[in-house]
Design a protein around this motif. Structure first.
Motif, mmCIF file in Angstrom:
data_model
loop_
_atom_site.group_PDB
_atom_site.id
_atom_site.type_symbol
_atom_site.label_atom_id
_atom_site.label_comp_id
_atom_site.label_asym_id
_atom_site.label_seq_id
_atom_site.Cartn_x
_atom_site.Cartn_y
_atom_site.Cartn_z
ATOM 1 N N PRO A 9 0.791 -1.090 0.009
ATOM 2 C CA PRO A 9 -0.024 0.116 -0.100
ATOM 3 C C PRO A 9 0.984 1.438 -0.084
ATOM 4 N N ILE A 10 0.272 2.221 -0.845
ATOM 5 C CA ILE A 10 0.982 3.670 -0.512
ATOM 6 C C ILE A 10 0.652 3.957 0.807
ATOM 7 N N GLN A 11 1.697 4.748 1.200
ATOM 8 C CA GLN A 11 1.674 5.367 2.566
ATOM 9 C C GLN A 11 2.442 6.674 2.582
ATOM 10 N N GLY A 15 -0.678 7.665 7.091
ATOM 11 C CA GLY A 15 -0.924 6.232 7.052
ATOM 12 C C GLY A 15 -1.131 5.775 5.567
ATOM 13 N N ALA A 16 -2.084 4.655 5.717
ATOM 14 C CA ALA A 16 -2.027 4.092 4.123
ATOM 15 C C ALA A 16 -2.951 4.945 3.299
ATOM 16 N N CYS A 17 -2.950 5.331 2.075
ATOM 17 C CA CYS A 17 -3.299 6.434 1.410
ATOM 18 C C CYS A 17 -4.465 5.204 0.198
ATOM 19 N N VAL A 18 -5.513 5.993 -0.171
ATOM 20 C CA VAL A 18 -6.311 5.339 -1.100
ATOM 21 C C VAL A 18 -6.033 5.370 -2.437
#
Length: 92
Positions: A9-11, A15-18
Motif C-alpha cells: 500500500p502507498i503510505q 497512514g495508508a492512502c487510497v
C-alpha cells in the motif's frame, strides 16, 4: 506456477492512502446551487434533482437546508386528512 505479486500500500505520514476513489465527488458551483434551489421551489423532487445535477439525494437536501428552504412534507395536509376522515365516515 506463477506467484502473485503483492502490492504494497502507498503510505505517507498519515497512514495508508487510497489508490482510487470509488465514486468521485461532484461539487456544485454557487450558481448551480441557486438553480437547484429554484428547481426545488418550482416543484421538482429531491430524487429528480439529484439525478439532474449528478449528486446524491443527501447532497441536494444539504444544499436546501443551507439555503433555508422549507422542505415539502409527504402525506396529507391537515385539511386533506380531515376530508379523508369525513369521506371514510360517510362510507367512501
Amino acid at each position: 506456477m506463477s506467484q502473485r505479486v503483492e502490492n504494497t500500500p502507498i503510505q505517507d505520514v498519515r497512514g495508508a492512502c487510497v489508490r482510487r476513489i470509488g465514486k468521485p465527488q461532484t461539487f456544485l458551483t454557487p450558481s448551480e446551487v441557486d438553480r437547484l434551489v429554484d428547481d426545488y421551489l418550482a416543484g421538482l423532487s429531491v430524487g429528480y434533482l439529484a439525478q439532474k445535477y449528478g449528486v446524491h439525494r443527501a447532497t441536494v437536501s444539504k444544499h436546501l437546508t443551507r439555503n433555508n428552504v422549507v422542505r415539502r412534507q409527504h402525506g396529507l395536509t391537515i385539511e386533506d386528512a380531515a376530508e379523508a376522515v369525513k369521506l371514510h365516515g360517510g362510507g367512501i
